[in-house]
Design a protein around this motif. Sequence first.
Motif, PDB file in Angstrom:
ATOM      1  N   ARG A   1       6.069   6.019  -0.309  1.00  0.00           N
ATOM      2  CA  ARG A   1       6.032   7.134   0.643  1.00  0.00           C
ATOM      3  C   ARG A   1       6.853   8.308   0.139  1.00  0.00           C
ATOM      4  O   ARG A   1       6.608   9.451   0.495  1.00  0.00           O
ATOM      5  CB  ARG A   1       6.593   6.692   2.002  1.00  0.00           C
TER       6      ARG A   1
ATOM      7  N   PHE B   1       5.866  -1.642  10.023  1.00  0.00           N
ATOM      8  CA  PHE B   1       6.320  -1.155  11.330  1.00  0.00           C
ATOM      9  C   PHE B   1       6.587  -2.343  12.238  1.00  0.00           C
ATOM     10  O   PHE B   1       5.791  -3.290  12.293  1.00  0.00           O
ATOM     11  CB  PHE B   1       5.260  -0.255  11.978  1.00  0.00           C
TER      12      PHE B   1
ATOM     13  N   HIS C   1      -3.538  -5.423   9.649  1.00  0.00           N
ATOM     14  CA  HIS C   1      -3.349  -4.758   8.349  1.00  0.00           C
ATOM     15  C   HIS C   1      -2.217  -3.734   8.355  1.00  0.00           C
ATOM     16  O   HIS C   1      -2.020  -3.036   7.367  1.00  0.00           O
ATOM     17  CB  HIS C   1      -4.629  -4.045   7.914  1.00  0.00           C
TER      18      HIS C   1
ATOM     19  N   THR D   1     -14.167  -1.406   0.798  1.00  0.00           N
ATOM     20  CA  THR D   1     -15.454  -0.903   1.279  1.00  0.00           C
ATOM     21  C   THR D   1     -15.926   0.204   0.356  1.00  0.00           C
ATOM     22  O   THR D   1     -15.136   0.830  -0.341  1.00  0.00           O
ATOM     23  CB  THR D   1     -15.326  -0.350   2.709  1.00  0.00           C
TER      24      THR D   1
ATOM     25  N   MET E   1       1.654   7.137  11.428  1.00  0.00           N
ATOM     26  CA  MET E   1       2.883   6.982  12.210  1.00  0.00           C
ATOM     27  C   MET E   1       4.074   7.191  11.278  1.00  0.00           C
ATOM     28  O   MET E   1       4.036   6.822  10.104  1.00  0.00           O
ATOM     29  CB  MET E   1       2.973   5.585  12.826  1.00  0.00           C
TER      30      MET E   1
ATOM     31  N   GLN F   1      -9.904  -0.241  -3.942  1.00  0.00           N
ATOM     32  CA  GLN F   1     -10.575   0.899  -3.344  1.00  0.00           C
ATOM     33  C   GLN F   1      -9.983   2.214  -3.821  1.00  0.00           C
ATOM     34  O   GLN F   1     -10.684   3.198  -3.982  1.00  0.00           O
ATOM     35  CB  GLN F   1     -10.446   0.812  -1.827  1.00  0.00           C
TER      36      GLN F   1
ATOM     37  N   GLN G   1      -0.826   2.927   9.910  1.00  0.00           N
ATOM     38  CA  GLN G   1       0.174   2.899   8.845  1.00  0.00           C
ATOM     39  C   GLN G   1       0.371   4.265   8.222  1.00  0.00           C
ATOM     40  O   GLN G   1       1.467   4.627   7.837  1.00  0.00           O
ATOM     41  CB  GLN G   1      -0.279   1.909   7.776  1.00  0.00           C
ATOM     42  N   ARG G   2      -0.719   5.012   8.150  1.00  0.00           N
ATOM     43  CA  ARG G   2      -0.632   6.307   7.493  1.00  0.00           C
ATOM     44  C   ARG G   2      -0.212   7.433   8.421  1.00  0.00           C
ATOM     45  O   ARG G   2       0.283   8.455   7.958  1.00  0.00           O
ATOM     46  CB  ARG G   2      -1.983   6.668   6.872  1.00  0.00           C
TER      47      ARG G   2
ATOM     48  N   THR H   1       2.383   2.260   0.652  1.00  0.00           N
ATOM     49  CA  THR H   1       2.907   2.151   2.013  1.00  0.00           C
ATOM     50  C   THR H   1       4.398   1.827   2.033  1.00  0.00           C
ATOM     51  O   THR H   1       5.043   2.043   3.049  1.00  0.00           O
ATOM     52  CB  THR H   1       2.138   1.083   2.823  1.00  0.00           C
TER      53      THR H   1
ATOM     54  N   THR I   1     -11.156   7.101   2.571  1.00  0.00           N
ATOM     55  CA  THR I   1     -11.936   6.394   1.552  1.00  0.00           C
ATOM     56  C   THR I   1     -13.381   6.882   1.479  1.00  0.00           C
ATOM     57  O   THR I   1     -14.044   6.650   0.476  1.00  0.00           O
ATOM     58  CB  THR I   1     -11.937   4.869   1.813  1.00  0.00           C
TER      59      THR I   1
ATOM     60  N   HIS J   1     -11.400  -6.272   2.255  1.00  0.00           N
ATOM     61  CA  HIS J   1     -11.016  -4.942   2.739  1.00  0.00           C
ATOM     62  C   HIS J   1     -11.505  -3.808   1.842  1.00  0.00           C
ATOM     63  O   HIS J   1     -11.151  -2.654   2.071  1.00  0.00           O
ATOM     64  CB  HIS J   1      -9.488  -4.831   2.848  1.00  0.00           C
TER      65      HIS J   1
END
Lengths: 352, 352, 352, 352
Positions: free
Chosen positions: B99, D78, D74, B76, D138, B135, D135-136, B94, D94, B74
């Motif tokens: 948060r 939720f 990923h 990149t 919602m 990342q 994920q980011r 997350t 990113t 994952h």
Amino acid sequence: MEKMKAMVYRGVRKIMLEDAPRPEIIEPTDAVVRVTSTAICGSDLHIYNGDYSVDDGTIVGHEFLGVVEEVGAHVTGFEVGERVLVYPGFSCETCEPCRRQIPMGCEKGGIFGNPTPYGSIHGGQAEYVRVPFAQRIMLRIPEGLTDEDVMLVTDMLPTGYFGAENGDIKPGDTVAVFGCGPVGLCAQICARLFGPSKVFAVDLLDYRLKVAERLGSIPINASEVDASSRIRELTDGLGVNVAIEAVGAAATFYGALMSASPTSNISVIGIFAEGVELPMQTLCMTNKKITMGLPIRLPEYIPKLLNLIRAGEIDARPIISHTLPLSEGERAYKMFADRLDGALKIILKPGQ
Amino acid sequence: MEKMKAMVYRGVRKIMLEDAPRPEIIEPTDAVVRVTSTAICGSDLHIYNGDYSVDDGTIVGHEFLGVVEEVGAHVTGFEVGERVLVYPGFSCETCEPCRRQIPMGCEKGGIFGNPTPYGSIHGGQAEYVRVPFAQRIMLRIPEGLTDEDVMLVTDMLPTGYFGAENGDIKPGDTVAVFGCGPVGLCAQICARLFGPSKVFAVDLLDYRLKVAERLGSIPINASEVDASSRIRELTDGLGVNVAIEAVGAAATFYGALMSASPTSNISVIGIFAEGVELPMQTLCMTNKKITMGLPIRLPEYIPKLLNLIRAGEIDARPIISHTLPLSEGERAYKMFADRLDGALKIILKPGQ
Amino acid sequence: MEKMKAMVYRGVRKIMLEDAPRPEIIEPTDAVVRVTSTAICGSDLHIYNGDYSVDDGTIVGHEFLGVVEEVGAHVTGFEVGERVLVYPGFSCETCEPCRRQIPMGCEKGGIFGNPTPYGSIHGGQAEYVRVPFAQRIMLRIPEGLTDEDVMLVTDMLPTGYFGAENGDIKPGDTVAVFGCGPVGLCAQICARLFGPSKVFAVDLLDYRLKVAERLGSIPINASEVDASSRIRELTDGLGVNVAIEAVGAAATFYGALMSASPTSNISVIGIFAEGVELPMQTLCMTNKKITMGLPIRLPEYIPKLLNLIRAGEIDARPIISHTLPLSEGERAYKMFADRLDGALKIILKPGQ
Amino acid sequence: MEKMKAMVYRGVRKIMLEDAPRPEIIEPTDAVVRVTSTAICGSDLHIYNGDYSVDDGTIVGHEFLGVVEEVGAHVTGFEVGERVLVYPGFSCETCEPCRRQIPMGCEKGGIFGNPTPYGSIHGGQAEYVRVPFAQRIMLRIPEGLTDEDVMLVTDMLPTGYFGAENGDIKPGDTVAVFGCGPVGLCAQICARLFGPSKVFAVDLLDYRLKVAERLGSIPINASEVDASSRIRELTDGLGVNVAIEAVGAAATFYGALMSASPTSNISVIGIFAEGVELPMQTLCMTNKKITMGLPIRLPEYIPKLLNLIRAGEIDARPIISHTLPLSEGERAYKMFADRLDGALKIILKPGQ
């Protein structure tokens, strides 16, 4: 020499109603104000209780407003007969400490009814008061506002505002105020100007918490629950973003520290008589900002607060518990010092 | 399982050069970095000296940079072979605490070479290191910059920057930094970014004060004079606008308090092992802001600092006192812990 | 009535050396200063060129400093013979507009050598000048500093500082200043106080760009390249974080807009004679802050800048291109207006 | 392939209710949300009216919320069935532009129901919507809050908050908001979070001014009086401290400029189709700050606003004029575009 009635310092728990000389213009920058309303401040109680003292014979009181009776030759822009409120203290603004923005160092400055290194300054719990540097420290009371509307702008509201501003409250933040005396209640009023989602009010006395609730705060009686635990519960376990200490005691200082979230601000406006142990070993792992001090930017705060009162956006009248003639001043001091009869802010009316 | 050389925690004053398993990708968000330079931090000394500990066998070190050896599925935007610096810690971003901007609460987060409630995390004083959430916490090293140019961006400079920023230094302000270890020296470098008129540097050791002077600070040896008195003298009796505590001790904390002017900011970046008594009875009469904590906004600070280095505006290389092969790591720890041979920041080179 | 030499306005491109009445104390808050150095400002050129005018016979000039010759009865804290610099303008601070922080509305205020709705005010390009509200607008020149050291603190540096401060430059930011006249060069000096990674300087004239380069800026000659394209190239295609307009023309305003990155600040300190078309249809999609105006917080800026000069942190002397006797004032105006002989800031010395 | 109902772009004034393919997970970072409420935004009207366009066949709408139907591999944290609101747009965070805080440059990013250089993105005026980077973007809807309670948090309130925050409103300030469409009304709600003494609301339509008044603003109908003259009258001739433009037209831009006091902030949140002439020759003599742009800090704003709604401190429901089934979407567009039937914010309910 003309006489007037005044509250005069004569020793510990002896602030007495006496005849005192009626003040006159001394410097051309002076004014004399006929006091129509004056209030007892928590810091007057420090003098009353002997925590510190003023010279024997000093007229006390720095929260007062009234009517311009006479102005010195250099005072322009004020007419005799105009209603004014007066700032609690003054400084010359031209000496070296003043130019460096350290008014506490000014030799010609001080707080009404308080000591300075050069002697105590007569205050405003009297029929008349001499107001030095009058042009800068008097402010016209807007038409339509009563003495009671603006009484707390002389000291309590600016101090509460300073505390809220130092807390750097952002919209949506949660706030806890430790202490529901007049200054803590004013901090709650002012905290609400910054858009908090919740304001918690902590005290030991139910009659004070009732006023807090009336002002929109969520009351927490620290004699019944552990206040900081309760605050964490009510903030999803997180603690508040901003905690304001408005008492001046170790217990409330720690309450503020412990109710504050890891990244948070603690704003201290209470006046302390002793030091506190700061647990730096844990604090240095969390991002805290601790502020303290006195509201020296009154010329910015006071007009702002007057505008908000005039616009109906804030109202500190619920904090006034009693309005009495000046002749009952001795009883008023006792009531406020001993927290009798639901005493909060007590206003004295000279000439009644 | 492949082996590599690493500095491994085995007890108080026992951080030993050992063979350790070479790390591999575990999560698809991991990378493995071949370390080309790693430095010993003052907080590594806390582990070394037993102030707190990591699990037996943990590889220590959170200041390191190197070359991307392998990336998870994952990750990149990074190529094998690219030079990167790695942030000292990480969090998932997350979970609920993340948060809420409280990364210290993240179950998947932590600092390299340090303990967490869920076990210690291997660090980067080794030939290779596994980098979680790669990342987000790896940053390409701009071309033309050496390891030494950017080594202090991994931890010392952001911490110094945080301290300077918390101090809210305005152009023309006077600043005093208590402590001339690597973090205090970095605070001095960063303080200069805010346009101060003077930066005072306080320490007990001349060899550290010499580096401070080279960085543009005015050195004050607190073993020879009373530092806060000297600072008041050099600021027309006023004290500094901003005092930065970069040691983590009561003496330097009070030095900072006492050298600061009536309206001033005290920024604490030292790590404390004990509490300090705060003289609230005097402090509450002056307008102070005391801040403390850890630099959690690294994604903002680190690119900013890299840009400044790249532009030649800051240079932290004078703080590097020694560059040694990793094989001399044990000696390096002793030198830094005992302040031998003019030790300041010591860089270890794995594979040499 | 005693006479003195002065530069007097007599019409477009007619600012003439004449004999004029030597000023005296009128109000008790006045002082009279014997001018030792005075400089020609870009805004004096607006009067010279006829963009706006003062009353016939007005002595021009608002950048000056000298020696206290006489003080009025209410001026305390200044001794005859002390060296002082004088702020470019003044206001009463007691009238309604002043209390509302709008000094431009003050009936007793204005700028030296400039028009007001109540008549023009004599300025300081003369042997002597009357200084109203002297206590507030005179500042002692610290020992050890020459007239040349502090000359630009009277106006250019505070204006440049205001521009840099409005730009809200953060450490590491890139900055472009459009215009390398005295005010643009001062903006560059002041921008550097905020820790930028790069300062670009744009102008059409090489002799001005050479001074910019000497002050640490990266020069861009807009007669040779498209300045905003060049700036984007040199900022990895991104544009600068902060662009400062220091000319007062549409071309440089657009240059500033186009060289600024999507989230950026544009700070305007140039004085405009005409409007500009703002391309809101594209601007409203990017986060821009555009500020403009005049530095009204001089009592904050000027002591700060003096401190920085005294500490050796800033030096505006490279901006002074010529120092001439007042008797050559007419030639000096022509040189500056027509950009002859490398003219930047020209200082005139009365009494020489 | 499963079908669903959706509002689909087919040309100017042709946003049609159609059957469209039901979206599925494509990337492991996606979620699919079943939409329970979606609203028409003023910017949807720009598409409807042909000011700009999306690809033929694009599902429109970026204001929506609903229930998690499916999550990619990923996406953690939720559960299917949870109620969520979805941010109006997204970016990868990113790529290079994202790392530089310029999300508009992200190749994988965009706004739902809007064009990008790489093709249009399907929006949420439909029964289902694919949510990239779920994920980011919602956010769980707190228990106890209805769709209507939080509908305006998806876009209108953050934009209004951005406008109020850019205005840098201080307690006691006066504020004028030009425009009482949904975004202007939200700006008024958010302005009140900063403690203003007065908020003026300007519009041409009485039904909108009535809502403004209900939200605590002082209504001014610009079809009856000159709004900026009226505002000056009501601010003692001074003008407001902060003016917010919430329309995107020259007339309201000038209204904002002219109603603002000499030192003031103008915050633009309207979307403009054309440029405006900025009268720099007068503006450069007053201290103005003009800001504009889009709220890119949604992850900061949206949770904050949710907290305030949950605490009962703000309530945007008075701005909702109609709630209709999605099947009446075509009529709803016409109503809002033509300002029929008192249309303000119109909510569409899919599946009804």
